[in-house]
Design a protein around this motif. Structure first.
Motif, PDB file in Angstrom:
ATOM      1  N   ARG A 280       4.340  -3.032  -4.354  1.00  0.00           N
ATOM      2  CA  ARG A 280       4.405  -2.974  -2.895  1.00  0.00           C
ATOM      3  C   ARG A 280       3.182  -3.589  -2.231  1.00  0.00           C
ATOM      4  NH1 ARG A 280       7.582  -2.919   1.534  1.00  0.00           N
ATOM      5  NH2 ARG A 280       6.497  -1.963   3.291  1.00  0.00           N
ATOM      6  N   ARG A 281       1.997  -3.306  -2.785  1.00  0.00           N
ATOM      7  CA  ARG A 281       0.754  -3.740  -2.156  1.00  0.00           C
ATOM      8  C   ARG A 281      -0.016  -4.776  -2.959  1.00  0.00           C
ATOM      9  NH1 ARG A 281      -2.295   1.799  -0.762  1.00  0.00           N
ATOM     10  NH2 ARG A 281      -3.977   0.301  -0.453  1.00  0.00           N
ATOM     11  N   GLY A 282       0.522  -5.120  -4.112  1.00  0.00           N
ATOM     12  CA  GLY A 282      -0.157  -6.110  -4.931  1.00  0.00           C
ATOM     13  C   GLY A 282      -1.420  -5.595  -5.580  1.00  0.00           C
ATOM     14  N   GLU A 283      -1.572  -4.273  -5.702  1.00  0.00           N
ATOM     15  CA  GLU A 283      -2.762  -3.688  -6.313  1.00  0.00           C
ATOM     16  C   GLU A 283      -2.579  -3.623  -7.823  1.00  0.00           C
ATOM     17  OE1 GLU A 283      -3.841   0.033  -4.645  1.00  0.00           O
ATOM     18  OE2 GLU A 283      -4.121  -0.761  -2.621  1.00  0.00           O
ATOM     19  N   ARG A 284      -2.845  -4.725  -8.461  1.00  0.00           N
ATOM     20  CA  ARG A 284      -2.703  -4.795  -9.916  1.00  0.00           C
ATOM     21  C   ARG A 284      -3.783  -3.945 -10.566  1.00  0.00           C
ATOM     22  NH1 ARG A 284      -4.540  -7.585 -14.341  1.00  0.00           N
ATOM     23  NH2 ARG A 284      -2.942  -8.148 -15.901  1.00  0.00           N
ATOM     24  N   PRO A 285      -3.391  -2.994 -11.427  1.00  0.00           N
ATOM     25  CA  PRO A 285      -4.403  -2.142 -12.067  1.00  0.00           C
ATOM     26  C   PRO A 285      -5.279  -2.948 -13.016  1.00  0.00           C
ATOM     27  CG  PRO A 285      -2.241  -1.785 -13.048  1.00  0.00           C
ATOM     28  CD  PRO A 285      -2.033  -2.655 -11.838  1.00  0.00           C
TER      29      PRO A 285
ATOM     30  N   VAL B 238       3.462   5.763  -9.617  1.00  0.00           N
ATOM     31  CA  VAL B 238       2.634   5.486  -8.436  1.00  0.00           C
ATOM     32  C   VAL B 238       1.900   4.165  -8.603  1.00  0.00           C
ATOM     33  CG1 VAL B 238       0.615   6.246  -7.126  1.00  0.00           C
ATOM     34  CG2 VAL B 238       2.365   7.911  -7.780  1.00  0.00           C
ATOM     35  N   VAL B 239       1.323   3.948  -9.791  1.00  0.00           N
ATOM     36  CA  VAL B 239       0.606   2.700 -10.060  1.00  0.00           C
ATOM     37  C   VAL B 239       1.544   1.503  -9.925  1.00  0.00           C
ATOM     38  CG1 VAL B 239      -0.539   1.354 -11.863  1.00  0.00           C
ATOM     39  CG2 VAL B 239      -1.168   3.742 -11.511  1.00  0.00           C
ATOM     40  N   LEU B 240       2.740   1.614 -10.490  1.00  0.00           N
ATOM     41  CA  LEU B 240       3.696   0.510 -10.418  1.00  0.00           C
ATOM     42  C   LEU B 240       4.127   0.244  -8.979  1.00  0.00           C
ATOM     43  CD1 LEU B 240       5.948   1.283 -13.532  1.00  0.00           C
ATOM     44  CD2 LEU B 240       4.250  -0.535 -13.278  1.00  0.00           C
TER      45      LEU B 240
ATOM     46  N   PRO C  46      -1.218   1.563   5.589  1.00  0.00           N
ATOM     47  CA  PRO C  46      -0.056   2.080   6.298  1.00  0.00           C
ATOM     48  C   PRO C  46       1.247   1.614   5.685  1.00  0.00           C
ATOM     49  CG  PRO C  46      -1.692   1.281   7.854  1.00  0.00           C
ATOM     50  CD  PRO C  46      -2.154   0.875   6.492  1.00  0.00           C
ATOM     51  N   ASP C  47       1.214   0.508   4.939  1.00  0.00           N
ATOM     52  CA  ASP C  47       2.436  -0.009   4.355  1.00  0.00           C
ATOM     53  C   ASP C  47       2.641   0.486   2.931  1.00  0.00           C
ATOM     54  OD1 ASP C  47       3.025  -1.507   6.599  1.00  0.00           O
ATOM     55  OD2 ASP C  47       1.765  -3.174   5.945  1.00  0.00           O
ATOM     56  N   ALA C  48       1.799   1.451   2.518  1.00  0.00           N
ATOM     57  CA  ALA C  48       1.910   1.928   1.138  1.00  0.00           C
ATOM     58  C   ALA C  48       3.288   2.496   0.863  1.00  0.00           C
ATOM     59  CB  ALA C  48       0.853   2.997   0.862  1.00  0.00           C
ATOM     60  N   VAL C  49       3.898   3.120   1.865  1.00  0.00           N
ATOM     61  CA  VAL C  49       5.244   3.641   1.728  1.00  0.00           C
ATOM     62  C   VAL C  49       6.055   3.121   2.895  1.00  0.00           C
ATOM     63  CG1 VAL C  49       6.656   5.714   1.624  1.00  0.00           C
ATOM     64  CG2 VAL C  49       4.356   5.731   0.650  1.00  0.00           C
ATOM     65  N   PRO C  50       7.202   2.507   2.634  1.00  0.00           N
ATOM     66  CA  PRO C  50       7.977   1.939   3.719  1.00  0.00           C
ATOM     67  C   PRO C  50       8.573   2.998   4.611  1.00  0.00           C
ATOM     68  CG  PRO C  50       9.214   1.877   1.674  1.00  0.00           C
ATOM     69  CD  PRO C  50       7.840   2.354   1.335  1.00  0.00           C
ATOM     70  N   GLU C  51       8.695   2.701   5.876  1.00  0.00           N
ATOM     71  CA  GLU C  51       9.381   3.603   6.797  1.00  0.00           C
ATOM     72  C   GLU C  51      10.879   3.386   6.618  1.00  0.00           C
ATOM     73  OE1 GLU C  51       8.511   5.850   8.751  1.00  0.00           O
ATOM     74  OE2 GLU C  51       6.356   5.694   8.858  1.00  0.00           O
TER      75      GLU C  51
END
Length: 326
Positions: free
Chosen positions: A126-131, A119-121, A315-320
């Motif tokens: 996908r969102r650029g949320e670097r831990p 999930v972290v990766l 909303p873009d966390a998971v692609p449609e």
């Protein structure tokens, strides 16, 4: 205005944590209830399939009530719901039981519970949320804790096919957290859980009918540490509490906590499983497992401390997926 928003966020975080721990406790008791059934002659496939059908039927009416006048949302997100049912429910369950058929349970669980790292990766790519540094340290600490809790170094055998099945279960678990965290769909949590479990039940039934998932069951009484129960009591318990309630609480908590943090809090399910294993089956955790449980909790705290101040679901966390997918 900022203070009001911060207070609301804090309240949502606290309630989300309560729901997440409730989900972990509910999910954690499933193994103890199911083990009693399997000791009484049920196959793992039959136990999990009945578990899913009971949960789906329990949530059917609440799901229909929650969707009154909102069927357009279901049509719009039909692909997501189908993928949730097939991956987050069917694949997670089917792949795990296929894995434990050819490898030790502890190692299979360890692989499946790398889902938070996946999930972290995903959120990073996908969102650029670097831990943050603390988050990465927390992930490592939690992983080490799982190794101690599951005692995989006590003669565990590694089967390449089993590893692939366990990785499939991990993908299903990661999908569960990523899709449960999507609040942009407008789907009530109970509706997503109900529809997903219904699809998952159908998927498991098909797997059983085609011989992929062996099915064997009976109506013998089931023995636990505290006494003997009629077969339908553990069936209802594992279906209503450990599945229907667990999935609803899990979705609600993930929407409040975010996919990343919720997935790490869910590691407490392993602690709950050890607790219920002792209460129901007399399987007492040893000191090494207790130490591992403490490390998991420390890791969860570090992951939370390493999160951004605002952890809202994108909303873009998971692609449609294209066409009729997720």
């Amino acid at each position: 205005m900022s203070n009001v928003a911060n207070d609301a966020r804090a309240v949502g975080m606290r309630s989300g944590l309560v729901f997440a721990l409730g989900a972990a406790l509910s999910f954690g008791m499933s193994g103890a209830w199911a083990r009693g059934l399997m000791d009484a002659g049920w196959s793992p496939g039959a136990a999990v399939t009945v578990r899913m059908w009971v949960a789906a039927l329990v949530l059917l009416v609440p799901t229909l009530l929650a969707l009154r006048g909102r069927w357009g949302i279901v049509r719009k997100h039909a692909g997501m719901i189908v993928v949730y049912g097939l991956l987050a429910v069917t694949a997670a369950q089917l792949c795990f039981f296929q894995a434990v058929a050819v490898m030790d349970v502890g190692l299979a669980l360890l692989i499946e519970y790398t889902a938070p790292i996946a999930v972290v990766l995903w959120l990073w790519l996908r969102r650029g949320e670097r831990p943050g540094v603390r988050g990465m340290i927390g992930a490592v600490v939690a992983f080490i804790g799982l190794v101690f809790m599951l005692e995989i170094f006590t003669g565990s055998r590694i089967d390449p096919v089993g590893v692939l099945w366990a990785l499939g279960a991990m993908v299903g678990a990661a999908t569960y957290f990523l899709l449960s965290g999507r609040s942009d769909t407008g789907l009530p949590p109970i509706a997503l859980a109900g529809l997903g479990l219904l699809i998952g039940s159908i998927g498991l039934t098909v797997a059983g009918a085609t011989g992929i998932l062996p099915m064997a069951w009976n109506t013998h009484d089931v023995a636990y540490r505290f006494g003997t129960l009629p077969w339908f009591v553990p069936v209802l318990a594992v279906g209503v509490i450990a599945t229907a309630l667990a999935y609803v609480l899990g979705i609600v908590s993930t929407r409040r906590l975010g996919s990343r943090f919720a997935s790490f809090v869910a590691l407490s399910e392993v602690i709950a499983a050890l607790l219920f294993g002792w209460l129901f089956l007399g399987q007492l955790p040893d000191l090494l497992q207790a130490f591992g449980g403490a490390l998991v909790l420390v890791g969860v705290v570090l992951v939370k401390l390493g999160e951004p101040v605002v952890d809202e679901v994108d909303p873009d966390a998971v692609p449609e997926p294209a066409g009729a997918l997720h």
